[in-house]
Design a protein around this motif. Structure first.
Motif, PDB file in Angstrom:
ATOM      1  N   LEU A 141       0.827  -1.199   0.000  1.00  0.00           N
ATOM      2  CA  LEU A 141       0.000   0.000   0.000  1.00  0.00           C
ATOM      3  C   LEU A 141       0.866   1.255   0.000  1.00  0.00           C
ATOM      4  N   GLY A 142       0.739   2.058  -1.075  1.00  0.00           N
ATOM      5  CA  GLY A 142       1.449   3.319  -1.168  1.00  0.00           C
ATOM      6  C   GLY A 142       2.911   3.214  -1.535  1.00  0.00           C
ATOM      7  N   SER A 143       3.399   2.014  -1.879  1.00  0.00           N
ATOM      8  CA  SER A 143       4.812   1.890  -2.200  1.00  0.00           C
ATOM      9  C   SER A 143       5.032   0.692  -3.129  1.00  0.00           C
ATOM     10  N   LYS A 156      19.614 -17.642  -3.087  1.00  0.00           N
ATOM     11  CA  LYS A 156      18.626 -17.076  -2.183  1.00  0.00           C
ATOM     12  C   LYS A 156      18.054 -15.803  -2.794  1.00  0.00           C
ATOM     13  N   ALA A 157      17.043 -15.279  -2.133  1.00  0.00           N
ATOM     14  CA  ALA A 157      16.458 -14.014  -2.554  1.00  0.00           C
ATOM     15  C   ALA A 157      16.155 -13.191  -1.316  1.00  0.00           C
ATOM     16  N   ARG A 158      16.417 -11.917  -1.435  1.00  0.00           N
ATOM     17  CA  ARG A 158      16.006 -10.972  -0.393  1.00  0.00           C
ATOM     18  C   ARG A 158      14.631 -10.442  -0.805  1.00  0.00           C
ATOM     19  N   VAL A 159      13.649 -10.667   0.036  1.00  0.00           N
ATOM     20  CA  VAL A 159      12.273 -10.286  -0.280  1.00  0.00           C
ATOM     21  C   VAL A 159      11.801  -9.286   0.770  1.00  0.00           C
ATOM     22  N   GLY A 160      11.140  -8.232   0.317  1.00  0.00           N
ATOM     23  CA  GLY A 160      10.692  -7.228   1.274  1.00  0.00           C
ATOM     24  C   GLY A 160       9.766  -6.223   0.634  1.00  0.00           C
ATOM     25  N   LEU A 161       9.313  -5.269   1.442  1.00  0.00           N
ATOM     26  CA  LEU A 161       8.407  -4.235   0.936  1.00  0.00           C
ATOM     27  C   LEU A 161       8.361  -3.059   1.890  1.00  0.00           C
ATOM     28  N   MET A 162       7.846  -1.954   1.356  1.00  0.00           N
ATOM     29  CA  MET A 162       7.509  -0.778   2.152  1.00  0.00           C
ATOM     30  C   MET A 162       6.008  -0.572   2.057  1.00  0.00           C
ATOM     31  N   HIS A 170       1.276  -7.286   4.820  1.00  0.00           N
ATOM     32  CA  HIS A 170       1.548  -7.249   3.376  1.00  0.00           C
ATOM     33  C   HIS A 170       2.702  -8.188   3.027  1.00  0.00           C
ATOM     34  N   PHE A 171       3.719  -8.224   3.888  1.00  0.00           N
ATOM     35  CA  PHE A 171       4.879  -9.079   3.639  1.00  0.00           C
ATOM     36  C   PHE A 171       4.477 -10.551   3.593  1.00  0.00           C
ATOM     37  N   GLN A 172       3.681 -10.986   4.561  1.00  0.00           N
ATOM     38  CA  GLN A 172       3.260 -12.383   4.589  1.00  0.00           C
ATOM     39  C   GLN A 172       2.436 -12.741   3.355  1.00  0.00           C
ATOM     40  N   ARG A 173       1.568 -11.841   2.936  1.00  0.00           N
ATOM     41  CA  ARG A 173       0.764 -12.114   1.732  1.00  0.00           C
ATOM     42  C   ARG A 173       1.643 -12.155   0.493  1.00  0.00           C
ATOM     43  N   PHE A 174       2.614 -11.255   0.414  1.00  0.00           N
ATOM     44  CA  PHE A 174       3.521 -11.236  -0.732  1.00  0.00           C
ATOM     45  C   PHE A 174       4.376 -12.499  -0.745  1.00  0.00           C
ATOM     46  N   LEU A 175       4.809 -12.943   0.423  1.00  0.00           N
ATOM     47  CA  LEU A 175       5.648 -14.127   0.535  1.00  0.00           C
ATOM     48  C   LEU A 175       4.925 -15.372   0.018  1.00  0.00           C
ATOM     49  N   HIS A 176       3.597 -15.400   0.147  1.00  0.00           N
ATOM     50  CA  HIS A 176       2.828 -16.564  -0.289  1.00  0.00           C
ATOM     51  C   HIS A 176       2.128 -16.338  -1.625  1.00  0.00           C
ATOM     52  N   ALA A 281       2.773   9.647  -6.387  1.00  0.00           N
ATOM     53  CA  ALA A 281       2.780   8.217  -6.697  1.00  0.00           C
ATOM     54  C   ALA A 281       2.098   7.370  -5.643  1.00  0.00           C
ATOM     55  N   GLU A 282       2.205   7.749  -4.367  1.00  0.00           N
ATOM     56  CA  GLU A 282       1.708   6.866  -3.322  1.00  0.00           C
ATOM     57  C   GLU A 282       0.189   6.804  -3.251  1.00  0.00           C
ATOM     58  N   HIS A 283      -0.510   7.708  -3.947  1.00  0.00           N
ATOM     59  CA  HIS A 283      -1.972   7.699  -3.930  1.00  0.00           C
ATOM     60  C   HIS A 283      -2.580   7.162  -5.231  1.00  0.00           C
ATOM     61  N   LEU A 284      -1.733   6.637  -6.126  1.00  0.00           N
ATOM     62  CA  LEU A 284      -2.256   6.106  -7.383  1.00  0.00           C
ATOM     63  C   LEU A 284      -3.082   4.849  -7.133  1.00  0.00           C
ATOM     64  N   SER A 285      -4.192   4.740  -7.839  1.00  0.00           N
ATOM     65  CA  SER A 285      -4.977   3.507  -7.809  1.00  0.00           C
ATOM     66  C   SER A 285      -4.295   2.457  -8.678  1.00  0.00           C
TER      67      SER A 285
END
Length: 349
Positions: A141-143, A156-162, A170-176, A281-285
């Motif tokens: 959301l917003g990023s 390996k992969a580094r996985v993350g978000l803002m 959001h991280f758990q949902r993205f991870l799956h 950008a952070e408010h774009l639909s």
């Protein structure tokens, strides 16, 4: 990569160098961006910090390990740092605590006015050759979220978000999500961490016998939240001012204010343009993000981006984008969708 060219940094901490990034929109539009030489250097942050500490000790620094500064006192003669074990005296203190602000109020400093949350970890992963960035309200959301290939005892992969809120959810949902789950080779999650990232600098990054650098000063790239490069730059400028102060024996806020003038001269415009870009950008639909992807894929914008994009300096690209007729039309439509009253007349009795 620019940071390694500008500063004497430990290359032993490098986990990989990357030249290609792939962007994914909410509906699955893809954009690919590649450079001739590596611009992105992935590091082991723990080893990176340890190597910098080793350099500091070799230069004559004394480290007090396992001690937390709980209070700071300043007077006309010195500054004193209090830990639970001891007090340490000096002429000048540099606040380099990252996104931790427990000492700021003691020093009369304000706090950053804007933050995002982050969540990141490492997974066992295969079939990943480039950085992947994912956008959309359901993803981050917003990023945005990221998937970065690294080599550490295997692929390996580094996985993350803002995200503005619920970064861990959001991280758990993205991870799956299917895009990640299909490439994971185990269920193991390593080096998981959550932390806030400031997106706006402090009003004052100096005070009596005090300088503030990096995330502690709110100095990060507003576009991506990246902080290492700005931390190195601000620390370099703070060191120059501190050296002058120690040489002439002047530690007043008026003398140390030159540090803020230095970083503003180099980074002020970048921060301003980055904040302007993020506000839009952070408010774009999701549909507006998809439209932005389609605009870039159209051709002329792709060339503009390649001419102006650099990894650490985003202001020039943002100015070029905002000057483009297609982008101005897009932004006009975005603002109208938010109810901005363009062209309306208001009558009052």
């Amino acid at each position: 990569a620019e940071a390694f060219g500008r500063f004497r940094l430990p290359r032993t901490a490098v986990l990989g160098e990357l030249k290609e990034t792939r962007f994914y929109s909410p509906s699955g539009y893809e954009l690919n961006y590649a450079t001739d030489s590596p611009e992105t250097v992935v590091i082991d942050r723990q080893q990176f910090d340890q190597s910098l500490a080793d350099q500091a000790v070799a230069a004559g620094a004394t480290l007090y390990l396992g001690e937390r500064v709980v209070a700071i006192q300043r007077d006309t003669h010195a500054v004193t740092l209090h830990t639970q074990q001891q007090a340490v005296n000096g002429q000048l203190v540099v606040i380099a605590t990252g996104a931790a602000y427990h000492l700021h109020r003691q020093l009369g400093l304000d706090l950053p006015t804007q933050f995002v949350q982050t969540a990141q970890g490492e997974i066992d992963c295969t079939d990943l050759a480039q950085v992947e960035l994912y956008f959309g309200t359901a993803v981050a959301l917003g990023s945005f979220s990221w998937l970065v290939p690294i080599w550490r005892n295997g692929h390996k992969a580094r996985v993350g978000l803002m995200a503005h809120r619920d970064a861990e959810g959001h991280f758990q949902r993205f991870l799956h999500s299917p895009s990640i789950r299909s490439r994971r080779t185990s269920e193991r999650l390593e080096r998981f961490r959550r932390r806030p990232i400031p997106l706006a600098p402090l009003r004052r990054t100096f005070g009596e016998r005090t300088l503030v650098v990096g995330d502690a000063a709110g100095l990060t790239k507003p576009t991506t939240g990246g902080g290492i490069y700005y931390s190195l730059l601000s620390a370099d400028m703070a060191a120059c001012v501190a050296e002058q102060a120690l040489r002439v024996g002047h530690y007043s806020a008026a003398f140390l204010a030159q540090y803020q003038r230095l970083w503003k001269a180099q980074l002020g415009s970048e921060v301003w343009w980055g904040q302007l870009f993020r506000r839009q950008a952070e408010h774009l639909s999701d549909s507006q993000i998809d439209e932005a992807f389609q605009l870039v894929a159209g051709g002329s914008l792709d060339q503009l981006i390649r001419e102006h994009a650099t990894f650490n300096w985003h202001g020039g690209l943002i100015q070029a984008l905002f000057s483009d007729q297609q982008i101005r039309g897009f932004l006009w439509r975005v603002l109208r969708s938010r109810g901005f009253p363009f062209g309306r007349q208001t009558a009052a009795k």
